[in-house]
Write a protein that holds these residues in place. Structure first.
Motif, PDB file in Angstrom:
ATOM      1  N   ALA A  72      74.890  43.957  48.500  1.00  0.00           N
ATOM      2  CA  ALA A  72      74.876  44.612  50.622  1.00  0.00           C
ATOM      3  C   ALA A  72      76.431  43.935  50.635  1.00  0.00           C
ATOM      4  O   ALA A  72      77.019  43.088  49.811  1.00  0.00           O
ATOM      5  CB  ALA A  72      74.419  43.537  50.682  1.00  0.00           C
ATOM      6  N   ASP A  73      77.031  44.466  51.318  1.00  0.00           N
ATOM      7  CA  ASP A  73      78.506  44.055  51.992  1.00  0.00           C
ATOM      8  C   ASP A  73      77.645  42.848  52.940  1.00  0.00           C
ATOM      9  O   ASP A  73      76.855  42.221  53.373  1.00  0.00           O
ATOM     10  CB  ASP A  73      78.646  44.950  53.509  1.00  0.00           C
ATOM     11  CG  ASP A  73      79.881  46.005  52.031  1.00  0.00           C
ATOM     12  OD1 ASP A  73      80.364  45.211  51.470  1.00  0.00           O
ATOM     13  OD2 ASP A  73      79.814  47.001  53.115  1.00  0.00           O
ATOM     14  N   VAL A  74      79.122  42.126  53.155  1.00  0.00           N
ATOM     15  CA  VAL A  74      78.498  40.373  54.588  1.00  0.00           C
ATOM     16  C   VAL A  74      79.415  40.602  55.685  1.00  0.00           C
ATOM     17  O   VAL A  74      80.069  41.228  55.322  1.00  0.00           O
ATOM     18  CB  VAL A  74      79.128  39.812  53.252  1.00  0.00           C
ATOM     19  CG1 VAL A  74      78.598  38.163  54.530  1.00  0.00           C
ATOM     20  CG2 VAL A  74      78.280  39.921  52.467  1.00  0.00           C
TER      21      VAL A  74
ATOM     22  N   VAL B  99      74.408  41.558  54.981  1.00  0.00           N
ATOM     23  CA  VAL B  99      74.229  40.621  55.064  1.00  0.00           C
ATOM     24  C   VAL B  99      75.097  40.705  56.427  1.00  0.00           C
ATOM     25  O   VAL B  99      76.409  40.928  56.566  1.00  0.00           O
ATOM     26  CB  VAL B  99      74.647  38.908  54.019  1.00  0.00           C
ATOM     27  CG1 VAL B  99      74.769  37.696  54.314  1.00  0.00           C
ATOM     28  CG2 VAL B  99      73.946  39.484  52.741  1.00  0.00           C
TER      29      VAL B  99
ATOM     30  N   ARG C 293      73.719  39.164  48.152  1.00  0.00           N
ATOM     31  CA  ARG C 293      74.921  39.856  47.532  1.00  0.00           C
ATOM     32  C   ARG C 293      74.811  40.735  46.704  1.00  0.00           C
ATOM     33  O   ARG C 293      74.878  41.484  46.508  1.00  0.00           O
ATOM     34  CB  ARG C 293      75.626  39.588  48.747  1.00  0.00           C
ATOM     35  CG  ARG C 293      76.905  40.307  48.599  1.00  0.00           C
ATOM     36  CD  ARG C 293      78.328  39.882  48.588  1.00  0.00           C
ATOM     37  NE  ARG C 293      78.511  38.777  47.598  1.00  0.00           N
ATOM     38  CZ  ARG C 293      79.747  39.808  46.842  1.00  0.00           C
ATOM     39  NH1 ARG C 293      79.288  40.593  46.922  1.00  0.00           N
ATOM     40  NH2 ARG C 293      80.175  38.552  45.893  1.00  0.00           N
TER      41      ARG C 293
ATOM     42  N   ASN D  47      74.983  35.109  49.082  1.00  0.00           N
ATOM     43  CA  ASN D  47      75.921  35.688  48.720  1.00  0.00           C
ATOM     44  C   ASN D  47      74.902  35.724  46.845  1.00  0.00           C
ATOM     45  O   ASN D  47      75.881  36.739  46.182  1.00  0.00           O
ATOM     46  CB  ASN D  47      77.056  34.523  47.842  1.00  0.00           C
ATOM     47  CG  ASN D  47      78.188  35.063  47.045  1.00  0.00           C
ATOM     48  OD1 ASN D  47      78.965  36.025  47.493  1.00  0.00           O
ATOM     49  ND2 ASN D  47      78.309  34.481  45.586  1.00  0.00           N
TER      50      ASN D  47
END
Length: 243
Positions: A74-76, A97, A69, A66
């Motif tokens: 970034a998206d997860v 991620v 991120r 996180n």
């Protein structure tokens, strides 16, 4: 608000939501997680487009992911839910991620495609896993080879010093003043994981409110016993299930 005198204090304790601190300033560094912290700090200068963080449950993989991120935008996505939509998410931000790859990959073809895209388009992908790539069951040979070629960055089981620091932080988040000897007692007798620390602190908070007293060693012992019983109950359920 006036409380009814005939209602026991423990019946007045409400389970209020408490946000798990997951930002960079909430991440405490020790020798057990230094390599993962350095990984985040050196981005975007990674030598490879894909990085893999490996560590046991509760070691802080999701927290470090996180933090990255927030830094990378970034998206997860959980590996088990991986499908074609992840390609669009990566192409929009050039960062992604993918968590818990050891639990199964929704689409191995998509993950392999993403790893290729990261290399072709100078993007970055951060993978997390509880085990090293060689221990993960992957059917697609090309993906299996690609994952095994990624040098893993390990987060070790938190040491007692880190657990003690985490407990102090979590108690402070709840505005609880706890004596150092009580914190040390908890750190010595609890499972060494971030998840266990969250559970113990929540139990201490709940019990101290119900008993209308500060978090003493006795309250901490009761919280440890409560969390330990819950863990035993969960294990009983797991042992009785399939697999």
């Amino acid at each position: 608000m006036t409380l009814r005198a005939n209602v026991p204090p423990e019946q007045l304790v409400l389970e209020l939501p408490h946000r798990a601190a997951q930002e960079a300033e909430d991440f405490l560094v020790s020798r057990s997680n230094t390599a993962a912290v350095e990984l985040v700090d050196t981005w975007p200068g990674w030598p490879l487009p894909t990085a893999l963080v490996v560590g046991p449950a509760g070691a802080g993989k999701s927290h470090i992911a996180n933090v990255w991120r927030l830094r990378s935008g970034a998206d997860v996505i959980t590996a088990g839910r991986l499908d074609e939509t992840a390609v669009g998410a990566f192409e929009a931000r050039r960062a992604l991620v993918v968590e818990d790859i050891e639990r199964g990959v929704g689409s191995e073809q998509v993950l392999f495609h993403l790893l290729n895209l990261a290399r072709e388009k100078a993007g970055s992908i951060l993978l997390t896993s509880r085990v090293a790539p060689g221990e993960i069951e992957i059917t697609l040979p090309d993906l299996r080879s690609r994952l095994r070629a990624i040098p893993p960055v390990f987060i070790e089981t938190p040491d007692e010093d880190l657990i003690r620091s985490v407990l102090v932080k979590l108690f402070a988040d709840r505005q609880l003043v706890v004596e150092p000897h009580v914190v040390s007692h908890i750190a010595r007798h609890m499972d060494r994981s971030m998840a266990a620390a969250l559970e113990v602190v929540a139990a201490c908070d709940r019990l101290s409110l119900a008993m209308q007293r500060k978090v003493t060693r006795a309250v901490a012992a009761a919280a440890l016993a409560e969390v330990g019983k819950d863990a035993d109950d969960d294990q009983d359920v797991d042992d009785g299930g399939p697999g």
